[in-house]
Design a protein around this motif. Structure first.
Motif, PDB file in Angstrom:
ATOM      1  N   LEU A  56       1.692  14.521   6.492  1.00  0.00           N
ATOM      2  CA  LEU A  56       3.061  14.304   6.063  1.00  0.00           C
ATOM      3  C   LEU A  56       3.047  13.780   4.635  1.00  0.00           C
ATOM      4  CD1 LEU A  56       4.441  12.516   9.250  1.00  0.00           C
ATOM      5  CD2 LEU A  56       4.859  14.893   8.554  1.00  0.00           C
ATOM      6  N   TYR A  57       3.778  14.449   3.754  1.00  0.00           N
ATOM      7  CA  TYR A  57       3.903  14.016   2.369  1.00  0.00           C
ATOM      8  C   TYR A  57       5.352  13.579   2.168  1.00  0.00           C
ATOM      9  CZ  TYR A  57       4.120  14.106  -2.707  1.00  0.00           C
ATOM     10  OH  TYR A  57       4.312  13.774  -4.020  1.00  0.00           O
ATOM     11  N   VAL A  58       5.554  12.343   1.740  1.00  0.00           N
ATOM     12  CA  VAL A  58       6.900  11.808   1.558  1.00  0.00           C
ATOM     13  C   VAL A  58       7.447  12.286   0.210  1.00  0.00           C
ATOM     14  CG1 VAL A  58       8.339   9.745   1.504  1.00  0.00           C
ATOM     15  CG2 VAL A  58       6.262   9.782   2.927  1.00  0.00           C
ATOM     16  N   GLY A  61      12.894   9.021  -0.264  1.00  0.00           N
ATOM     17  CA  GLY A  61      13.405   8.108   0.750  1.00  0.00           C
ATOM     18  C   GLY A  61      12.348   7.144   1.234  1.00  0.00           C
ATOM     19  N   GLN A  62      12.733   6.391   2.272  1.00  0.00           N
ATOM     20  CA  GLN A  62      11.836   5.396   2.840  1.00  0.00           C
ATOM     21  C   GLN A  62      11.944   5.416   4.351  1.00  0.00           C
ATOM     22  OE1 GLN A  62      12.685   1.577   1.166  1.00  0.00           O
ATOM     23  NE2 GLN A  62      12.155   2.210  -0.908  1.00  0.00           N
ATOM     24  N   GLY A  63      10.848   5.050   4.979  1.00  0.00           N
ATOM     25  CA  GLY A  63      10.839   4.992   6.435  1.00  0.00           C
ATOM     26  C   GLY A  63       9.568   4.330   6.909  1.00  0.00           C
ATOM     27  N   ARG A  64       9.309   4.505   8.196  1.00  0.00           N
ATOM     28  CA  ARG A  64       8.161   3.871   8.816  1.00  0.00           C
ATOM     29  C   ARG A  64       7.616   4.808   9.886  1.00  0.00           C
ATOM     30  NH1 ARG A  64      10.874  -0.162  10.059  1.00  0.00           N
ATOM     31  NH2 ARG A  64      10.567  -1.216   8.110  1.00  0.00           N
ATOM     32  N   LEU A  65       6.304   4.962   9.911  1.00  0.00           N
ATOM     33  CA  LEU A  65       5.624   5.697  10.967  1.00  0.00           C
ATOM     34  C   LEU A  65       4.894   4.667  11.814  1.00  0.00           C
ATOM     35  CD1 LEU A  65       3.893   9.024  10.951  1.00  0.00           C
ATOM     36  CD2 LEU A  65       2.531   7.066  11.697  1.00  0.00           C
ATOM     37  N   LEU A  66       5.108   4.707  13.110  1.00  0.00           N
ATOM     38  CA  LEU A  66       4.465   3.778  14.029  1.00  0.00           C
ATOM     39  C   LEU A  66       3.452   4.543  14.870  1.00  0.00           C
ATOM     40  CD1 LEU A  66       7.767   2.064  15.129  1.00  0.00           C
ATOM     41  CD2 LEU A  66       6.122   1.177  13.486  1.00  0.00           C
ATOM     42  N   ALA A  67       2.200   4.067  14.877  1.00  0.00           N
ATOM     43  CA  ALA A  67       1.143   4.727  15.642  1.00  0.00           C
ATOM     44  C   ALA A  67       0.031   3.729  15.941  1.00  0.00           C
ATOM     45  CB  ALA A  67       0.578   5.913  14.870  1.00  0.00           C
ATOM     46  N   ALA A  68      -0.450   3.757  17.158  1.00  0.00           N
ATOM     47  CA  ALA A  68      -1.604   2.941  17.564  1.00  0.00           C
ATOM     48  C   ALA A  68      -1.439   1.472  17.185  1.00  0.00           C
ATOM     49  CB  ALA A  68      -2.889   3.520  16.975  1.00  0.00           C
ATOM     50  N   GLY A  69      -0.215   0.961  17.318  1.00  0.00           N
ATOM     51  CA  GLY A  69       0.039  -0.445  17.013  1.00  0.00           C
ATOM     52  C   GLY A  69       0.196  -0.764  15.546  1.00  0.00           C
ATOM     53  N   ALA A  71       2.125  -0.038  11.725  1.00  0.00           N
ATOM     54  CA  ALA A  71       3.324   0.471  11.050  1.00  0.00           C
ATOM     55  C   ALA A  71       2.909   0.879   9.642  1.00  0.00           C
ATOM     56  CB  ALA A  71       4.407  -0.596  10.990  1.00  0.00           C
ATOM     57  N   ILE A  72       3.153   2.141   9.313  1.00  0.00           N
ATOM     58  CA  ILE A  72       2.807   2.662   7.990  1.00  0.00           C
ATOM     59  C   ILE A  72       4.107   2.913   7.239  1.00  0.00           C
ATOM     60  CG2 ILE A  72       1.739   4.570   6.732  1.00  0.00           C
ATOM     61  CD1 ILE A  72      -0.018   4.941   9.312  1.00  0.00           C
ATOM     62  N   GLU A  73       4.258   2.268   6.094  1.00  0.00           N
ATOM     63  CA  GLU A  73       5.454   2.452   5.286  1.00  0.00           C
ATOM     64  C   GLU A  73       5.437   3.839   4.662  1.00  0.00           C
ATOM     65  OE1 GLU A  73       8.101   0.356   5.144  1.00  0.00           O
ATOM     66  OE2 GLU A  73       6.985  -0.799   6.628  1.00  0.00           O
ATOM     67  N   LEU A  74       6.541   4.543   4.787  1.00  0.00           N
ATOM     68  CA  LEU A  74       6.692   5.860   4.184  1.00  0.00           C
ATOM     69  C   LEU A  74       7.466   5.700   2.889  1.00  0.00           C
ATOM     70  CD1 LEU A  74       7.598   7.881   7.403  1.00  0.00           C
ATOM     71  CD2 LEU A  74       5.354   7.633   6.312  1.00  0.00           C
ATOM     72  N   HIS A  88       2.909   9.045  18.024  1.00  0.00           N
ATOM     73  CA  HIS A  88       3.522   8.351  16.898  1.00  0.00           C
ATOM     74  C   HIS A  88       5.036   8.530  16.943  1.00  0.00           C
ATOM     75  CE1 HIS A  88       2.858  12.479  15.569  1.00  0.00           C
ATOM     76  NE2 HIS A  88       3.875  12.320  14.738  1.00  0.00           N
ATOM     77  N   SER A  89       5.725   7.654  16.243  1.00  0.00           N
ATOM     78  CA  SER A  89       7.170   7.756  16.094  1.00  0.00           C
ATOM     79  C   SER A  89       7.508   7.538  14.624  1.00  0.00           C
ATOM     80  CB  SER A  89       7.889   6.728  16.976  1.00  0.00           C
ATOM     81  OG  SER A  89       7.526   5.421  16.593  1.00  0.00           O
ATOM     82  N   LEU A  90       8.721   7.935  14.256  1.00  0.00           N
ATOM     83  CA  LEU A  90       9.188   7.787  12.874  1.00  0.00           C
ATOM     84  C   LEU A  90      10.547   7.120  12.881  1.00  0.00           C
ATOM     85  CD1 LEU A  90       8.498  11.383  11.540  1.00  0.00           C
ATOM     86  CD2 LEU A  90       7.364   9.339  10.745  1.00  0.00           C
ATOM     87  N   GLU A  91      10.789   6.339  11.853  1.00  0.00           N
ATOM     88  CA  GLU A  91      12.096   5.735  11.655  1.00  0.00           C
ATOM     89  C   GLU A  91      12.459   5.891  10.181  1.00  0.00           C
ATOM     90  OE1 GLU A  91      14.244   1.438  12.367  1.00  0.00           O
ATOM     91  OE2 GLU A  91      12.067   1.557  12.317  1.00  0.00           O
ATOM     92  N   ALA A  92      13.625   6.460   9.916  1.00  0.00           N
ATOM     93  CA  ALA A  92      14.102   6.624   8.539  1.00  0.00           C
ATOM     94  C   ALA A  92      14.976   5.425   8.188  1.00  0.00           C
ATOM     95  CB  ALA A  92      14.897   7.918   8.400  1.00  0.00           C
ATOM     96  N   THR A  93      14.523   4.590   7.249  1.00  0.00           N
ATOM     97  CA  THR A  93      15.337   3.452   6.837  1.00  0.00           C
ATOM     98  C   THR A  93      16.374   3.870   5.798  1.00  0.00           C
ATOM     99  OG1 THR A  93      13.573   2.810   5.317  1.00  0.00           O
ATOM    100  CG2 THR A  93      13.630   1.711   7.440  1.00  0.00           C
ATOM    101  N   THR A  94      16.066   4.932   5.050  1.00  0.00           N
ATOM    102  CA  THR A  94      17.028   5.587   4.158  1.00  0.00           C
ATOM    103  C   THR A  94      16.941   7.073   4.476  1.00  0.00           C
ATOM    104  OG1 THR A  94      15.491   6.075   2.354  1.00  0.00           O
ATOM    105  CG2 THR A  94      16.539   3.891   2.317  1.00  0.00           C
TER     106      THR A  94
END
Length: 110
Positions: A56-58, A61-69, A71-74, A88-94
């Protein structure tokens, strides 16, 4: 030219995300790879899922990828690698735009 690769597992998002919160655009594919543009509205949460290996190439915007405990800032310009079957899951903060590049998955013989 025919090949035995299936396009069924080329980058999809799990069910449960409102249509207004996400968009996936097919950019192209070759015999072994596919590229998709992914757009998520601010506040969109992509529930935990797993699939084929993906980079995944950002783009913006900004978000967060959650995996294996973890949190990776996008953030714009960041590249994230998700190995095959990593939940994994994703959350878009913007509003978030990503480029997803994944390998094709071979279909079962038959």
């Amino acid at each position: 030219m025919q090949n035995n690769l299936t396009k069924a597992r080329f980058f999809t998002l799990p069910d449960g995300i409102p249509a207004s919160g996400r968009n996936i655009e097919h950019l192209g594919e070759g015999n072994r790879m596919a590229a998709r543009a992914i757009a998520l509205a601010a506040g969109t949460f992509v529930p935990p899922h797993a699939g084929p290996e993906v980079f995944l190439y950002v783009l913006e915007g900004q978000g967060r990828l959650l995996a294996a405990g973890d949190a990776i800032e996008l953030l714009p310009g960041r590249v994230v690698h998700c190995p095959e079957n990593l939940v994994h899951s994703l959350e878009a903060t913007t509003a978030l735009r990503l480029l997803g590049v994944t390998a094709a998955v071979q279909s079962a013989p038959g």
